[in-house]
Design a protein around this motif. Structure first.
Motif, PDB file in Angstrom:
ATOM      1  N   SER A 108      35.797  43.110  27.598  1.00  0.00           N
ATOM      2  CA  SER A 108      34.338  43.192  27.734  1.00  0.00           C
ATOM      3  C   SER A 108      33.726  41.857  28.152  1.00  0.00           C
ATOM      4  CB  SER A 108      33.695  43.718  26.452  1.00  0.00           C
ATOM      5  OG  SER A 108      34.013  42.891  25.363  1.00  0.00           O
ATOM      6  N   PHE A 109      34.515  40.762  28.083  1.00  0.00           N
ATOM      7  CA  PHE A 109      34.052  39.478  28.621  1.00  0.00           C
ATOM      8  C   PHE A 109      34.458  39.344  30.082  1.00  0.00           C
ATOM      9  CE2 PHE A 109      34.344  35.055  29.785  1.00  0.00           C
ATOM     10  CZ  PHE A 109      33.146  34.548  29.320  1.00  0.00           C
ATOM     11  N   GLY A 110      35.723  39.704  30.380  1.00  0.00           N
ATOM     12  CA  GLY A 110      36.203  39.577  31.753  1.00  0.00           C
ATOM     13  C   GLY A 110      37.711  39.636  31.835  1.00  0.00           C
ATOM     14  N   THR A 111      38.221  39.280  32.989  1.00  0.00           N
ATOM     15  CA  THR A 111      39.666  39.263  33.222  1.00  0.00           C
ATOM     16  C   THR A 111      40.293  38.125  32.412  1.00  0.00           C
ATOM     17  OG1 THR A 111      39.539  37.704  35.042  1.00  0.00           O
ATOM     18  CG2 THR A 111      39.300  40.065  35.601  1.00  0.00           C
ATOM     19  N   PRO A 112      41.610  38.172  32.230  1.00  0.00           N
ATOM     20  CA  PRO A 112      42.256  37.044  31.558  1.00  0.00           C
ATOM     21  C   PRO A 112      41.973  35.705  32.247  1.00  0.00           C
ATOM     22  CG  PRO A 112      43.727  38.916  31.559  1.00  0.00           C
ATOM     23  CD  PRO A 112      42.542  39.289  32.427  1.00  0.00           C
ATOM     24  N   ALA A 113      41.929  35.688  33.562  1.00  0.00           N
ATOM     25  CA  ALA A 113      41.627  34.440  34.279  1.00  0.00           C
ATOM     26  C   ALA A 113      40.215  33.957  33.951  1.00  0.00           C
ATOM     27  CB  ALA A 113      41.795  34.624  35.781  1.00  0.00           C
ATOM     28  N   GLN A 114      39.256  34.868  33.889  1.00  0.00           N
ATOM     29  CA  GLN A 114      37.881  34.493  33.553  1.00  0.00           C
ATOM     30  C   GLN A 114      37.779  34.000  32.111  1.00  0.00           C
ATOM     31  OE1 GLN A 114      36.242  38.323  34.637  1.00  0.00           O
ATOM     32  NE2 GLN A 114      35.265  37.473  36.481  1.00  0.00           N
ATOM     33  N   VAL A 115      38.472  34.686  31.207  1.00  0.00           N
ATOM     34  CA  VAL A 115      38.467  34.273  29.790  1.00  0.00           C
ATOM     35  C   VAL A 115      39.083  32.887  29.656  1.00  0.00           C
ATOM     36  CG1 VAL A 115      39.442  34.762  27.505  1.00  0.00           C
ATOM     37  CG2 VAL A 115      38.463  36.630  28.870  1.00  0.00           C
ATOM     38  N   ALA A 116      40.254  32.680  30.267  1.00  0.00           N
ATOM     39  CA  ALA A 116      40.938  31.390  30.170  1.00  0.00           C
ATOM     40  C   ALA A 116      40.091  30.264  30.761  1.00  0.00           C
ATOM     41  CB  ALA A 116      42.295  31.462  30.864  1.00  0.00           C
ATOM     42  N   ALA A 117      39.471  30.523  31.908  1.00  0.00           N
ATOM     43  CA  ALA A 117      38.629  29.501  32.546  1.00  0.00           C
ATOM     44  C   ALA A 117      37.437  29.148  31.658  1.00  0.00           C
ATOM     45  CB  ALA A 117      38.159  29.983  33.914  1.00  0.00           C
TER      46      ALA A 117
END
Length: 152
Positions: free
Chosen positions: A94-103
């Motif tokens: 619900s926040f975003g993709t793993p790449a978006q979360v990690a960034a």
């Protein structure tokens, strides 16, 4: 193991911080010591901070603590922070993709050992004692895991 429904923090239980799909599939007990259980309380508290940074969106834990047998079954490093209860692999759709979360975490989390965007599938966050502040991306290349500096 103690009561699996035991709350380690407001949003994380002992069951989810010790769950392993691989262990369940292979019938491997993911047994923890009292010392590891104490560490999981601290890790769950740190994950509450991660959740807050992600707008208080629900987090799905894919892997937390791994016994030696479970770690071996998943092909984990012998020095994995999962072995000591210091690391969590998770998603937060619900926040975003793993790449978006990690960034996002790489920009806003202030104290950690590692943030790794792994294979475009999940985020690994380690709260080990080293506090290296490593930001990495893991990809499979020729069947081997290759880590590169930075997220994405």
């Amino acid at each position: 193991m103690n009561n699996p429904s035991q709350r380690l923090s407001a949003h994380f239980t002992l069951a989810e911080m010790t769950h392993s799909a691989t262990a369940a599939r292979k019938g491997i007990a993911n047994v923890l010591t009292p010392e590891i259980e104490r560490q999981l309380f601290l890790t769950a508290d740190r994950m509450e901070g991660v959740r807050a940074l992600l707008g208080d969106k629900p987090i799905s834990v894919l892997s937390g603590y791994r016994s030696e047998a479970v770690n071996k079954a998943v092909g984990g490093s012998k020095t994995s922070a999962h072995r000591t209860g210091h690391a969590v692999d998770f998603i937060c759709p619900s926040f975003g993709t793993p790449a978006q979360v990690a960034a996002h975490l790489a920009k806003h989390l202030t104290s950690y050992d590692q943030i790794i965007e792994e294979f475009g599938q999940w985020v690994h966050v380690g709260f080990g004692p080293q506090k290296r502040m490593q930001k990495l991306t893991a990809k499979k290349v020729g069947g081997r895991t290759v880590y590169s500096q930075g997220i994405g």
